[in-house]
Design an enzyme around this catalytic site. Structure first.
Site: not given
Length: 192
Positions: A7, A68, A141
């Protein structure tokens, strides 16, 4: 299949490693955050993210890296930092020959919770349940990184089958070439 989920972020870059196959219970092998000081020079922050990710790659030896996909945000500064950290993750994996997959936030949320509009608390709760953890990983996160890895494990087999079907179809179908328009012969009133 062992997947490192990333992330991306400059201040907090979530990382999580999940192992397993679709349809079977998954196992978390590690979760954490690579942190950089917000007041540090951009170059130093990117190097710190790289070093942190390299340590995770060395320690866990993933077969895939799921990152991501950066999407448009209202805050340009935030999206730039996210994109830069994302590029570092892609570079680290690619340098080692590890395949990288990009997943959108809504794709990850839908895969893990069933809704592409789920909030961070819902994602954390489902990650906790799916990986049989005692509590949701903190900060969010870290939970998001695990969700990315889970999403990839679950979606990769279907994506691979689709890509194989497209490749097989392309191999069977001869390429088409445009035809030249047929020449018109005017023969009215002419004799041979």
């Amino acid at each position: 299949m062992r997947v490192l989920g990333v992330d991306p972020g400059l201040t907090r870059c979530g990382v999580g490693v999940v192992e397993g196959v679709a349809g079977r219970p998954l196992t978390m092998l590690g979760v954490g955050v690579v942190r950089t000081p917000a007041d540090a020079d951009l170059g130093h922050r990117l190097v710190a993210v790289e070093q942190g990710l390299e340590q995770w790659l060395d320690e866990h030896r993933p077969e895939f890296v799921a990152v991501e996909r950066v999407f448009s945000q209202h805050n340009v500064r935030t999206v730039m930092g996210t994109a830069q950290a994302s590029a570092v993750a892609i570079l680290c994996a690619s340098r080692r020959g590890i395949p990288v997959a990009l997943h959108t936030p809504s794709e990850v949320k839908a895969a893990v919770t069933g809704s592409g509009r789920a909030d961070k608390a819902q994602v954390g709760a489902m990650v906790t349940r799916l990986l049989r953890l005692d509590a949701p990983p903190r900060p969010a996160d870290a939970a998001d990184a695990l969700a990315l890895a889970i999403c990839h494990i679950w979606r990769a087999p279907a994506q691979n089958r689709f890509q194989q079907a497209v490749a097989a179809h392309a191999a069977r179908t001869p390429p088409t070439t445009p035809r030249a328009p047929a020449a018109r012969h005017a023969s009215k009133g002419r004799t041979a």
